[in-house]
Scaffold this motif. Sequence first.
Motif, PDB file in Angstrom:
ATOM      1  N   GLY A   1      -9.391  -5.475  31.149  1.00  0.00           N
ATOM      2  CA  GLY A   1      -7.995  -5.559  31.534  1.00  0.00           C
ATOM      3  C   GLY A   1      -7.193  -4.297  31.337  1.00  0.00           C
ATOM      4  N   ALA A   2      -7.819  -3.228  30.855  1.00  0.00           N
ATOM      5  CA  ALA A   2      -7.100  -1.982  30.589  1.00  0.00           C
ATOM      6  C   ALA A   2      -7.654  -0.867  31.463  1.00  0.00           C
ATOM      7  CB  ALA A   2      -7.233  -1.597  29.115  1.00  0.00           C
ATOM      8  N   PRO A   3      -6.816   0.081  31.884  1.00  0.00           N
ATOM      9  CA  PRO A   3      -7.301   1.189  32.709  1.00  0.00           C
ATOM     10  C   PRO A   3      -8.239   2.088  31.928  1.00  0.00           C
ATOM     11  CG  PRO A   3      -5.015   1.560  32.054  1.00  0.00           C
ATOM     12  CD  PRO A   3      -5.360   0.168  31.628  1.00  0.00           C
ATOM     13  N   LEU A   4      -9.203   2.664  32.657  1.00  0.00           N
ATOM     14  CA  LEU A   4     -10.169   3.577  32.066  1.00  0.00           C
ATOM     15  C   LEU A   4      -9.944   4.987  32.600  1.00  0.00           C
ATOM     16  CD1 LEU A   4     -13.609   1.714  32.142  1.00  0.00           C
ATOM     17  CD2 LEU A   4     -12.310   2.386  30.120  1.00  0.00           C
ATOM     18  N   GLY A   5      -9.869   5.928  31.709  1.00  0.00           N
ATOM     19  CA  GLY A   5      -9.811   7.329  32.088  1.00  0.00           C
ATOM     20  C   GLY A   5     -11.191   7.933  32.006  1.00  0.00           C
ATOM     21  N   CYS A   6     -11.755   8.327  33.155  1.00  0.00           N
ATOM     22  CA  CYS A   6     -13.135   8.809  33.113  1.00  0.00           C
ATOM     23  C   CYS A   6     -13.194  10.115  32.329  1.00  0.00           C
ATOM     24  CB  CYS A   6     -13.716   8.961  34.506  1.00  0.00           C
ATOM     25  SG  CYS A   6     -12.797  10.012  35.604  1.00  0.00           S
ATOM     26  N   GLY A   7     -14.224  10.230  31.521  1.00  0.00           N
ATOM     27  CA  GLY A   7     -14.330  11.352  30.599  1.00  0.00           C
ATOM     28  C   GLY A   7     -13.639  11.012  29.298  1.00  0.00           C
ATOM     29  N   THR A   8     -12.319  10.920  29.321  1.00  0.00           N
ATOM     30  CA  THR A   8     -11.561  10.675  28.101  1.00  0.00           C
ATOM     31  C   THR A   8     -12.028   9.408  27.404  1.00  0.00           C
ATOM     32  OG1 THR A   8      -9.638  11.812  29.023  1.00  0.00           O
ATOM     33  CG2 THR A   8      -9.242  10.327  27.177  1.00  0.00           C
ATOM     34  N   ASP A   9     -12.195   8.321  28.157  1.00  0.00           N
ATOM     35  CA  ASP A   9     -12.623   7.070  27.541  1.00  0.00           C
ATOM     36  C   ASP A   9     -14.115   7.058  27.227  1.00  0.00           C
ATOM     37  OD1 ASP A   9     -10.362   5.472  27.014  1.00  0.00           O
ATOM     38  OD2 ASP A   9     -10.084   5.140  29.153  1.00  0.00           O
ATOM     39  N   VAL A  10     -14.890   7.939  27.837  1.00  0.00           N
ATOM     40  CA  VAL A  10     -16.273   8.096  27.401  1.00  0.00           C
ATOM     41  C   VAL A  10     -16.290   8.597  25.966  1.00  0.00           C
ATOM     42  CG1 VAL A  10     -18.449   9.321  27.743  1.00  0.00           C
ATOM     43  CG2 VAL A  10     -17.139   8.549  29.719  1.00  0.00           C
ATOM     44  N   TRP A  11     -15.489   9.649  25.708  1.00  0.00           N
ATOM     45  CA  TRP A  11     -15.449  10.196  24.341  1.00  0.00           C
ATOM     46  C   TRP A  11     -14.901   9.154  23.362  1.00  0.00           C
ATOM     47  CZ3 TRP A  11     -18.227  13.530  26.375  1.00  0.00           C
ATOM     48  CH2 TRP A  11     -17.847  14.354  27.426  1.00  0.00           C
ATOM     49  N   ARG A  12     -13.842   8.453  23.755  1.00  0.00           N
ATOM     50  CA  ARG A  12     -13.206   7.499  22.852  1.00  0.00           C
ATOM     51  C   ARG A  12     -14.120   6.313  22.559  1.00  0.00           C
ATOM     52  NH1 ARG A  12     -10.465   2.814  23.427  1.00  0.00           N
ATOM     53  NH2 ARG A  12     -10.508   2.923  25.703  1.00  0.00           N
ATOM     54  N   LEU A  13     -14.679   5.711  23.605  1.00  0.00           N
ATOM     55  CA  LEU A  13     -15.510   4.529  23.409  1.00  0.00           C
ATOM     56  C   LEU A  13     -16.811   4.856  22.680  1.00  0.00           C
ATOM     57  CD1 LEU A  13     -15.024   2.775  26.883  1.00  0.00           C
ATOM     58  CD2 LEU A  13     -13.943   2.171  24.699  1.00  0.00           C
ATOM     59  N   SER A  14     -17.387   6.011  22.957  1.00  0.00           N
ATOM     60  CA  SER A  14     -18.631   6.372  22.270  1.00  0.00           C
ATOM     61  C   SER A  14     -18.398   6.575  20.780  1.00  0.00           C
ATOM     62  CB  SER A  14     -19.260   7.624  22.893  1.00  0.00           C
ATOM     63  OG  SER A  14     -18.406   8.744  22.741  1.00  0.00           O
ATOM     64  N   GLU A  15     -17.237   7.106  20.416  1.00  0.00           N
ATOM     65  CA  GLU A  15     -16.912   7.251  18.991  1.00  0.00           C
ATOM     66  C   GLU A  15     -16.687   5.882  18.345  1.00  0.00           C
ATOM     67  OE1 GLU A  15     -16.335  11.164  17.418  1.00  0.00           O
ATOM     68  OE2 GLU A  15     -18.040  10.028  18.205  1.00  0.00           O
ATOM     69  N   GLU A  16     -16.132   4.917  19.115  1.00  0.00           N
ATOM     70  CA  GLU A  16     -15.942   3.572  18.574  1.00  0.00           C
ATOM     71  C   GLU A  16     -17.290   2.900  18.308  1.00  0.00           C
ATOM     72  OE1 GLU A  16     -13.123   2.352  17.523  1.00  0.00           O
ATOM     73  OE2 GLU A  16     -12.106   4.183  18.182  1.00  0.00           O
ATOM     74  N   VAL A  17     -18.269   3.161  19.165  1.00  0.00           N
ATOM     75  CA  VAL A  17     -19.612   2.636  18.922  1.00  0.00           C
ATOM     76  C   VAL A  17     -20.172   3.221  17.637  1.00  0.00           C
ATOM     77  CG1 VAL A  17     -21.989   2.545  19.782  1.00  0.00           C
ATOM     78  CG2 VAL A  17     -20.090   2.211  21.361  1.00  0.00           C
ATOM     79  N   ARG A  18     -20.047   4.529  17.467  1.00  0.00           N
ATOM     80  CA  ARG A  18     -20.570   5.183  16.267  1.00  0.00           C
ATOM     81  C   ARG A  18     -19.834   4.726  15.017  1.00  0.00           C
ATOM     82  NH1 ARG A  18     -19.687  10.478  16.184  1.00  0.00           N
ATOM     83  NH2 ARG A  18     -21.490  10.933  14.879  1.00  0.00           N
ATOM     84  N   ALA A  19     -18.540   4.355  15.183  1.00  0.00           N
ATOM     85  CA  ALA A  19     -17.760   3.875  14.045  1.00  0.00           C
ATOM     86  C   ALA A  19     -18.031   2.414  13.731  1.00  0.00           C
ATOM     87  CB  ALA A  19     -16.269   4.066  14.320  1.00  0.00           C
ATOM     88  N   GLY A  20     -18.716   1.717  14.659  1.00  0.00           N
ATOM     89  CA  GLY A  20     -19.019   0.317  14.442  1.00  0.00           C
ATOM     90  C   GLY A  20     -17.937  -0.638  14.881  1.00  0.00           C
ATOM     91  N   THR A  21     -16.948  -0.146  15.642  1.00  0.00           N
ATOM     92  CA  THR A  21     -15.847  -1.015  16.089  1.00  0.00           C
ATOM     93  C   THR A  21     -16.018  -1.489  17.529  1.00  0.00           C
ATOM     94  OG1 THR A  21     -14.529   0.915  16.729  1.00  0.00           O
ATOM     95  CG2 THR A  21     -14.227   0.076  14.487  1.00  0.00           C
ATOM     96  N   LEU A  22     -17.059  -1.037  18.209  1.00  0.00           N
ATOM     97  CA  LEU A  22     -17.372  -1.480  19.566  1.00  0.00           C
ATOM     98  C   LEU A  22     -18.877  -1.643  19.665  1.00  0.00           C
ATOM     99  CD1 LEU A  22     -16.265  -1.943  22.540  1.00  0.00           C
ATOM    100  CD2 LEU A  22     -16.892   0.444  22.965  1.00  0.00           C
TER     101      LEU A  22
END
Length: 570
Positions: A151-172
Amino acid sequence: MRLRSAQWYEGQDRNAYIHRAWMRRGVPGDAFTGRPQIAIANTASDLSPCNAHLNEVAASVRNGVYEAGGIPLDLPVVSLGETQMRPTAMLWRNMAAMATEEMLRANPVDGVVLLGGCDKTIPSLLMAAASVDLPAVVVPGGPMLTGTFRGAPLGCGTDVWRLSEEVRAGTLSQEQFTRSESSMIRSRGHCNTMGTASTMALVAEALGTVVPGVAGTPAPDSRLLEAAHGTGRLAVEMVSADRRPGTFLTKASFHNAIVALAAVGGSTNAVVHLLALAGRLGIDLSLDDFDRIGSRVPVLVDLQPAGRFLMEDFHRAGGLLAVLREVRDLLDPDALTVTGKPLAGYLDDAPIWDGEVIRTRVNPLVAEGGIAVLRGNLAPDGALVKPAAASPHLLRHRGRAVVFDSIEDFHARIDAPDLDVDADSVLVLRGCGPKGYPGMPEVSNMPLPKKLLEQGVRDMVRVCDGRMSGTAYGTVVLHVAPEAAAGGPLALVRTGDFIDLDVEARRIDLDVPADELADRTPDEATVTGFANPRRGWERLYVDHVRQADTGADLDFLVGSSGSQVSRESH
């Protein structure tokens, strides 16, 4: 006016016969008598996904050229796909520019329409056009439409960096991260953030090389095809007027490009591309010009990675001309465009339609957000930082260096539980400059240590002689010059040394006495990490590439050779 192509087609001798005969293939005879030959330098490629739609754009350009009485000629040129090419697309920017330049010079063309989109394609095309100096105009391929995830817009590139860090942090979860992949790229076109592709399209317009009002038009928007058709007509007119890059690109043009770069919160990569282009034109442009002209310009565009919105929003909000109208007093009013008219003349009717996406001068996103140029004993020839994408509390910082000698060393150790690092540390990555990698890759926005991510840390000061994606964010000092592989002080930093960053004072310093630094030599691991190619383009590149502070062009490509070819082929 005698057309350049007449040198091939005019006359009754054997050579003229050969040139005409092999091009006849259904073309009428009058195609070779006084009709401008317009090349369409097309970077369409399935391996450059951001440019894959440019064949359709080229078809509209062809129609416009024909309508204006010219002869359109498809000219596929080297295409550099940012997301696909290893070790980095930047390694081949100069090669693509050289190949395009030589093809334009060698062939019977009078003018050229340049079709690019992905990060390095517009810079390489402009460098080529500047060096051959034929009438040239750019049609940017345009950004993709906004994709959504949960339901939220995705910024290509920017959200790759953000979401991948959330995976590494254990929050996604990894599953959710993978599901987002199919939502990231919604349509044809380049990145929808203010990454390098969007930045270079807008900067190209601010320079005067794009028809005003076109840059930023989304790739699937039918208005892009309309603009391409009109640009084809314009290319024929430019030949008649002899309107070449050398006749309208001046220091004033670059002044306006720097103002635009700052006002839109554009990519740091634009700096190295503009410096290289200026070198082709013989224009005296330096890092100091970026700081002097742009560093105090307000960021007016609330767009990822510095803000919230995306390029589709930017276009409907009024686009570049609406932004430039707000900073009109900072522009050089005399700088011309491909139309023969000043850029400033297009700003009277350029309203802002959405004040959240494009801010007014009195309500900026960042009061002084332009790219800042740093100097000091760690970067004698300069380094860059993008304050608008950084954490304010880190813009003045002192921390202990944690040093990585190569990208492989970084990947091997960054998540080690015993890595001696804390939130105040300064991550240092070297061996990533033009010579060292080679090609100056987009690795400067280093992922943070996993154990710090788990503690809630989301930014740290990072220092590197490489580049970062324009879609990236964080407090990153990059383009450090000279690079480690060229004998820069970055090669001498040791883990435990303290580094002082003061963006307001424009300083980046290593707190090591000068005599001690002079006695140091690079570690064996540092030197071993530098590129040492045996042959081919990489060998040529490493031997001849200049440093980031001058644009990372090859030393023998600086300047231009013009369009004249004196010898016949038969």
